[in-house]
Design an enzyme around this catalytic site. Sequence first.
Site, PDB file in Angstrom:
ATOM      1  N   GLU A 126      47.131  46.059  52.276  1.00 21.02           N
ATOM      2  CA  GLU A 126      47.979  47.124  52.835  1.00 21.02           C
ATOM      3  C   GLU A 126      49.400  46.948  52.299  1.00 21.02           C
ATOM      4  O   GLU A 126      49.726  45.883  51.754  1.00 21.02           O
ATOM      5  CB  GLU A 126      47.983  47.020  54.369  1.00 21.02           C
ATOM      6  N   GLY A 128      52.041  46.142  53.697  1.00 19.94           N
ATOM      7  CA  GLY A 128      52.696  44.951  54.252  1.00 19.94           C
ATOM      8  C   GLY A 128      51.797  43.732  54.312  1.00 19.94           C
ATOM      9  O   GLY A 128      52.155  42.727  54.924  1.00 19.94           O
ATOM     10  N   GLY A 130      49.410  41.651  51.630  1.00 25.85           N
ATOM     11  CA  GLY A 130      48.782  41.398  50.334  1.00 25.85           C
ATOM     12  C   GLY A 130      48.156  40.019  50.323  1.00 25.85           C
ATOM     13  O   GLY A 130      46.976  39.855  50.642  1.00 25.85           O
ATOM     14  N   SER A 131      48.979  38.993  50.037  1.00 28.43           N
ATOM     15  CA  SER A 131      48.470  37.615  50.064  1.00 28.43           C
ATOM     16  C   SER A 131      48.080  37.182  51.474  1.00 28.43           C
ATOM     17  O   SER A 131      47.293  36.259  51.649  1.00 28.43           O
ATOM     18  CB  SER A 131      49.537  36.651  49.524  1.00 28.43           C
ATOM     19  N   ARG A 242      35.983  36.289  43.225  1.00 28.83           N
ATOM     20  CA  ARG A 242      36.839  35.456  42.364  1.00 28.83           C
ATOM     21  C   ARG A 242      36.090  34.896  41.150  1.00 28.83           C
ATOM     22  O   ARG A 242      36.686  34.730  40.091  1.00 28.83           O
ATOM     23  CB  ARG A 242      37.489  34.354  43.204  1.00 28.83           C
ATOM     24  N   ILE A 336      50.188  35.411  17.053  1.00 34.09           N
ATOM     25  CA  ILE A 336      49.502  35.290  15.764  1.00 34.09           C
ATOM     26  C   ILE A 336      49.562  36.626  15.006  1.00 34.09           C
ATOM     27  O   ILE A 336      49.753  36.655  13.787  1.00 34.09           O
ATOM     28  CB  ILE A 336      48.034  34.823  15.977  1.00 34.09           C
ATOM     29  N   GLY A 338      51.897  38.729  15.218  1.00 34.26           N
ATOM     30  CA  GLY A 338      53.295  39.062  14.912  1.00 34.26           C
ATOM     31  C   GLY A 338      53.614  40.484  15.354  1.00 34.26           C
ATOM     32  O   GLY A 338      53.114  40.956  16.380  1.00 34.26           O
ATOM     33  N   GLU A 362      42.787  39.751  43.754  1.00 34.09           N
ATOM     34  CA  GLU A 362      41.785  38.858  44.394  1.00 34.09           C
ATOM     35  C   GLU A 362      42.361  37.462  44.662  1.00 34.09           C
ATOM     36  O   GLU A 362      41.661  36.453  44.571  1.00 34.09           O
ATOM     37  CB  GLU A 362      40.489  38.831  43.591  1.00 34.09           C
TER      38      GLU A 362
END
Length: 381
Positions: A126, A128, A130-131, A242, A336, A338, A362
């Site tokens: 949501e 507010g 997340g984690s 995960r 690599i 460039g 996730e």
Amino acid sequence: MSFQLTEEQKMVRLMARDFAGKELEPMAAQRDKEEIFPMDVVKKMGELGLLGMMVPDEYGGAGAGAVSYCLALQEIAYACASTAVTMSVANLSTEPLLRFGDETQKTRYLLKLAQGELLGCFALTEPGAGSDPGSLSMSAEDKRDHYLINGTKVFITHGQYADVVNLIARTGPEKGSRGLSTFIVEKGTPGFSVGSREDKLGLRASNTVELLFSDCKVPKENLVGKPGAGFKIAMIALDSGRIGIASQALGITRACLDESIRYAKGRKQFGKAISSFEAIQWMIADMATGIEAANWLILSAAWRKDQGLPFTKEASMAKLFTSELANKSAYLALQIHGGYGYLKDFKVERLYRDARATTIYEGTSEIQRLVIARNLLKEHA
Ligand code: CAA
């Protein structure tokens, strides 16, 4: 100890590689550029059983197990990381029903999700929360014969195209994670709508939207598991999710390595192929060594899941290591190449953008470390 894949696992990998080479790779750059969600390809993946790989065949799934799932997802991600996240979330969406659904819910939804007739999404995050999903505020009020749902979900993968939503909402007065429950909500339920679509850095052929719930009535029988069990159901589903994201990150990393080798052998500077320079060789060696390590971390977590062993810690280790590796490898691959790597004409430009999400969704790398450490400390209690 056997380090051999079974014949079936090898066949699944080959099937996914073949499918990805034909159906995804040729159009991947264009879909990314034009933000096209390939519903037609997703349908075909469903028919092949790629969206219900860990669901047993009695419930319509491929019954292929987690190891095969990881091998297949890698192949899809190698060709198109956007479609890989679609596949990962579709498979994740079968977990709550498989583990906690009743027989009616399994017949009504799981069977069709596993066969690709329905596409499922997973709505936890949501604005507010997340984690810290234990703090989410979407309410699901118990109204005797239904639940009344109000609130907003964000960052929902293929939410615009999903037929059913695994929704986590607050049912109880209990604070934090103990007051949450899981529901199945069908597309078209009055009061449920799709909000704005996100304009993302990478994974542009995957769809990411808000889901809006305003006095949405969800029948009582659509509660999955017990009231109050929603947080644990979500965490259990995310354990499987995960290893999927780790596999997606490994597919991206393998693509970074192959693109780098091809380019380095063809690109001449100072009169010779740049692959003959030690600086380039070291970058290639680092990517290849990471791939080997990531492969075993993922297989170990997936194997444990297939054996019915705890795999929360191993899934987080695989996700942490491989998503960080994908970002480092995308950086090296671009280095690599460039200046050419900075151009949209080259695949590494897309890989660089696509890799970025893998250390975030996730569970961020910081959350994976927290999960790993908490589990270790518990083991040593
Ligand atoms: N399996 C089973 N149970 C679990 C569990 C697991 N993996 N993890 C936690 N639990 C249980 C705990 O045992 C505890 O149980 P009790 O209440 O009985 O003690 C309960 O759940 C609460 O656990 P915690 O105290 O550890 O909870 P917390 O609030 O501290 O949070 C966390 C733990 C690991 C940080 C968790 O919140 C988390 O994983 N956060 C990240 C969220 C996340 O990954 N979001 C992704 C959104 S989905 C997405 O990105 C999909 C997409 O579209 C790509």
